[in-house]
Design a protein around this motif. Structure first.
Motif, PDB file in Angstrom:
ATOM      1  N   GLN A  63       2.006   3.115  11.188  1.00 39.17           N
ATOM      2  CA  GLN A  63       1.732   3.126   9.751  1.00 39.17           C
ATOM      3  C   GLN A  63       0.397   3.869   9.608  1.00 39.17           C
ATOM      4  OE1 GLN A  63       4.110   1.675   7.886  1.00 39.17           O
ATOM      5  NE2 GLN A  63       3.181   2.456   6.045  1.00 39.17           N
ATOM      6  N   LEU A  64       0.378   4.938   8.799  1.00 40.05           N
ATOM      7  CA  LEU A  64      -0.777   5.804   8.684  1.00 40.05           C
ATOM      8  C   LEU A  64      -1.238   5.888   7.241  1.00 40.05           C
ATOM      9  CD1 LEU A  64      -2.621   8.116   9.924  1.00 40.05           C
ATOM     10  CD2 LEU A  64      -0.788   9.670   9.268  1.00 40.05           C
ATOM     11  N   LYS A  65      -2.526   5.672   7.026  1.00 33.68           N
ATOM     12  CA  LYS A  65      -3.099   5.838   5.697  1.00 33.68           C
ATOM     13  C   LYS A  65      -3.792   7.201   5.681  1.00 33.68           C
ATOM     14  CE  LYS A  65      -5.823   3.764   2.135  1.00 33.68           C
ATOM     15  NZ  LYS A  65      -6.212   2.486   1.582  1.00 33.68           N
TER      16      LYS A  65
ATOM     17  N   THR B 246      -6.135   7.265   8.910  1.00 38.71           N
ATOM     18  CA  THR B 246      -6.412   6.079   9.717  1.00 38.71           C
ATOM     19  C   THR B 246      -5.113   5.367  10.050  1.00 38.71           C
ATOM     20  OG1 THR B 246      -8.502   5.807   8.531  1.00 38.71           O
ATOM     21  CG2 THR B 246      -7.722   3.913   9.778  1.00 38.71           C
TER      22      THR B 246
ATOM     23  N   SER C  93       0.189   4.197  -0.533  1.00 38.44           N
ATOM     24  CA  SER C  93      -0.429   5.422  -0.048  1.00 38.44           C
ATOM     25  C   SER C  93      -0.237   5.603   1.454  1.00 38.44           C
ATOM     26  CB  SER C  93      -1.918   5.434  -0.393  1.00 38.44           C
ATOM     27  OG  SER C  93      -2.581   4.403   0.298  1.00 38.44           O
ATOM     28  N   SER C  94       0.243   4.594   2.158  1.00 34.97           N
ATOM     29  CA  SER C  94       0.498   4.697   3.588  1.00 34.97           C
ATOM     30  C   SER C  94       1.839   5.358   3.839  1.00 34.97           C
ATOM     31  CB  SER C  94       0.504   3.314   4.240  1.00 34.97           C
ATOM     32  OG  SER C  94      -0.787   2.779   4.277  1.00 34.97           O
TER      33      SER C  94
ATOM     34  N   ASP D 274      -3.045   2.352  10.329  1.00 29.66           N
ATOM     35  CA  ASP D 274      -3.046   0.979   9.807  1.00 29.66           C
ATOM     36  C   ASP D 274      -2.401   0.017  10.792  1.00 29.66           C
ATOM     37  OD1 ASP D 274      -4.324   1.423   7.391  1.00 29.66           O
ATOM     38  OD2 ASP D 274      -2.464   1.713   6.274  1.00 29.66           O
TER      39      ASP D 274
ATOM     40  N   ASP E  63       0.845  -1.181   0.000  1.00 26.97           N
ATOM     41  CA  ASP E  63       0.000   0.000   0.000  1.00 26.97           C
ATOM     42  C   ASP E  63       0.890   1.243   0.000  1.00 26.97           C
ATOM     43  OD1 ASP E  63      -1.878   1.945   0.270  1.00 26.97           O
ATOM     44  OD2 ASP E  63      -2.722   1.195   2.142  1.00 26.97           O
TER      45      ASP E  63
END
Length: 133
Positions: free
Chosen positions: A127-129, A107, A52-53, A109, A50
């Protein structure tokens, strides 16, 4: 006498210059600072599937506190929505508490380090989305 703020300043300079370690001798006192140069201090795109995180990294070394008295009464967990600038954790070194803030709203993750764990410069903590705008 070398103070905690002196040590932090030395460590920041070492990290920015890519220098791994230094020893400072004052009389019979020896202070040794070792920096992991491969990990940047700033949040960056994750290398996981991912893209985008972002990884929220420690900007200092010390003991990670995911809960701390009234400054951080609620632990951040995966799935929690956070606002840009929100306090996520504290890193304690002696009497000093360095805040770890969310670089963007989004959010959580994953929480990548445990409460009470010793963390180092650039170590990923969350880990942040980010929320898409």
């Amino acid at each position: 006498m070398t103070t905690l703020s002196d040590i932090r300043a030395y460590a920041r300079r070492l990290h920015l210059r890519g220098i791994e370690s230094v020893e400072i001798q004052e009389g019979d006192r020896l202070v040794s600072i070792r920096i992991e140069t491969g990990a940047p201090c700033a949040p960056e795109a994750a290398s996981s599937a991912d893209a985008s995180s972002i990884a929220v990294r420690s900007a200092t070394l010390g003991l990670l506190r995911l809960v701390h008295d009234d400054r951080l009464p609620v632990r951040i967990e995966p799935g929690d929505e956070v606002a840009e600038g929100q306090l996520l954790a504290l890193v304690a070194l002696d009497e000093s508490l360095a805040p770890v803030h969310a670089p963007a709203g989004g959010t959580i993750d994953a929480v990548l380090a445990a409460d009470g764990q010793i963390v180092d410069y650039g170590m990923p903590l969350f880990q942040l989305k980010p929320t898409r705008r």
